[in-house]
Enzyme design. Structure first.
Site, PDB file in Angstrom:
ATOM      1  CG  HIS A 179      -0.630  -1.964  -5.492  1.00  0.00           C
ATOM      2  ND1 HIS A 179      -0.576  -0.942  -6.427  1.00  0.00           N
ATOM      3  CD2 HIS A 179      -0.195  -3.081  -6.145  1.00  0.00           C
ATOM      4  CE1 HIS A 179      -0.138  -1.417  -7.580  1.00  0.00           C
ATOM      5  NE2 HIS A 179       0.108  -2.712  -7.431  1.00  0.00           N
ATOM      6  CD  GLU A 223      -1.575   1.545  -3.723  1.00  0.00           C
ATOM      7  OE1 GLU A 223      -2.677   1.439  -4.308  1.00  0.00           O
ATOM      8  OE2 GLU A 223      -0.483   1.437  -4.315  1.00  0.00           O
ATOM      9  NE  ARG A 248       3.816  -2.398  -6.085  1.00  0.00           N
ATOM     10  CZ  ARG A 248       3.293  -1.379  -6.765  1.00  0.00           C
ATOM     11  NH1 ARG A 248       2.939  -0.275  -6.135  1.00  0.00           N
ATOM     12  NH2 ARG A 248       3.126  -1.442  -8.069  1.00  0.00           N
TER      13      ARG A 248
END
Length: 421
Positions: free
Chosen positions: A177, A180, A233
């Site tokens: 993702h 992150e 994302r």
């Protein structure tokens, strides 16, 4: 006159070319709320709001453990959102009042030094240059490998660390993702520790196992999160039937794909599973690479954020558990206990993805567990609990890394004790 026309045409073409890159997405006065959900009607309503991606964005899905979820709300929707919460009886707590301020503070920290380290976050090119330096510095124990190509043609790179042949393998996949960032920061730190630390427990990890580590798996999305949208994302492959771009790479693996509402069929959703399993070249390439080395590794770990969870299979079902679930729980207890004992006192919750968090079908960990028969696999959700969420301050990188190492030492030790390695 003709020269003027040519020059004017060139200016127009140049301007048109520059317009292909959209302006950087900003989140001025966007707020993040923690919601306490009491019933399925409330949950369905918030999930519907989450599909309005320009105005709302679900940061953390509802989980059965806390009965809570986190959602980001645009300032234009703030008043309407509060009225809606009051109307349906959902209580809320403000976690972040201005997401853009966190992003701006992060950018300031990222200017502090031009050297590679773990006091700031790094872009893809910096990480790859650092990998090249590591490979050149430690040629006898490191080896570069490639998973394959991303949709936009980037190389998905990994590094193998090995102090001998035929040692048990551990595979780490990070940053599936894009937003992150703490995951790739922690992965690069972990690589560095395996190669440079002189502490006994880290040397034992480094020298007794073969490590396969992919610091940035979703290379296209990660690059986009640095260039255009900090909170991106998904992957970056367009869809034939929608203007929305990308797939949740961690819902695209062919293991109970799209079962039990564990992913979305909406291309605009953050958990869109794709048109079919393996629709994304990244997930397909990883499955093929892992299959090619399936006899060389025993443990699979996927780095994520946020929430402080250690999640084991299954993700697709709240009522089904693996035969070795008690062993996975024992490993989880060792991991969480080791982290809790550090000076930070950080709490991690452990258990199966579906039972303690939420149903998530088609994940990489479940696919490796089910299809490659690797019976120790975990998703690690790093810091924090929501005060910063995906925009974890650079000052927390090293504390998070300390926790990762303590947890990893305990996880591998307990896995070894139980006979899985």
């Amino acid at each position: 006159m003709r020269l003027i026309w040519v020059l004017a045409t060139l200016v127009v073409l140049a301007s048109a070319g520059s317009l292909k890159d959209p302006p950087t997405v900003r989140y001025d006065n966007y707020s993040v709320y923690q919601l306490s959900i009491k019933n399925k009607i409330q949950l369905s309503l918030i999930n519907k709001l989450g599909e309005l991606s320009q105005k709302y964005n679900i940061w953390k899905d509802y989980d059965d453990h806390t009965k809570q979820m986190h959602i980001m709300v645009s300032p234009s929707e703030s008043t309407r959102f509060q009225l809606l919460l009051k109307f349906v009886g959902i209580s809320s707590q403000l976690l972040i009042d201005n997401v853009q301020k966190l992003i701006d503070d992060e950018k300031i920290s990222n200017r502090d030094s031009g050297t590679f380290g773990w006091k700031r976050y790094h872009e893809l090119a910096e990480i790859e240059a650092w990998l090249d330096e590591i490979l050149a510095t430690f040629p006898s124990v490191t080896e570069s490998f490639s998973i394959g190509q991303s949709y936009e043609g980037r190389n998905i790179r990994g590094i193998k660390i090995s102090h001998g042949s035929n040692k048990p393998g551990i595979f780490i996949e990070s940053n599936i993702h894009a937003r992150e960032w703490i995951t790739s920061a922690s992965a690069t730190w972990f690589i560095n520790e395996l190669l440079t630390s002189q502490t006994t427990e880290v040397r034992n990890l480094a020298e007794n196992y073969d490590w396969y580590i992919v610091p940035v798996f979703n290379v296209d999305g990660f690059e986009y999160s640095h260039r255009q949208n900090r909170l991106w994302r998904k992957t970056r492959q367009p869809h034939a039937t929608s203007s929305c771009i990308g797939v949740d790479g961690n819902r695209n693996f062919n293991s109970h794909w799209m079962e039990n509402n564990g992913a979305s069929s909406d291309p605009c959703s953050e958990t869109f599973a794709g048109e079919s399993p393996w629709s994304e070249p990244e997930s397909k390439a990883l499955s093929e690479y892992l299959t090619s080395i399936k006899d060389k590794f025993s443990v699979y770990l996927s780095f994520h954020s946020y929430g402080q969870w250690l999640l084991s299979p299954y993700g697709h079902s709240e009522v089904e558990y693996p035969e070795n679930y008690d062993d996975l729980q024992e490993i989880g207890a060792a991991f969480a206990g080791a982290i809790k004992n550090l000076v930070y006192g950080t709490d991690y919750v452990y258990g199966s993805t579906a039972s303690v968090l939420y149903v998530a079908s088609g994940s990489s960990v479940d696919w490796v567990f089910n299809e490659l028969d690797k019976k120790v696999g975990f998703t690690i959700e790093f810091r924090d609990k929501g005060n910063f969420g995906f925009v974890l301050p650079p000052a927390q990188i090293l504390p998070n890394c300390d926790e990762l190492m303590a947890g990893m030492v305990a996880l591998i030790d307990k896995t070894n004790q139980l006979g899985y390695i």
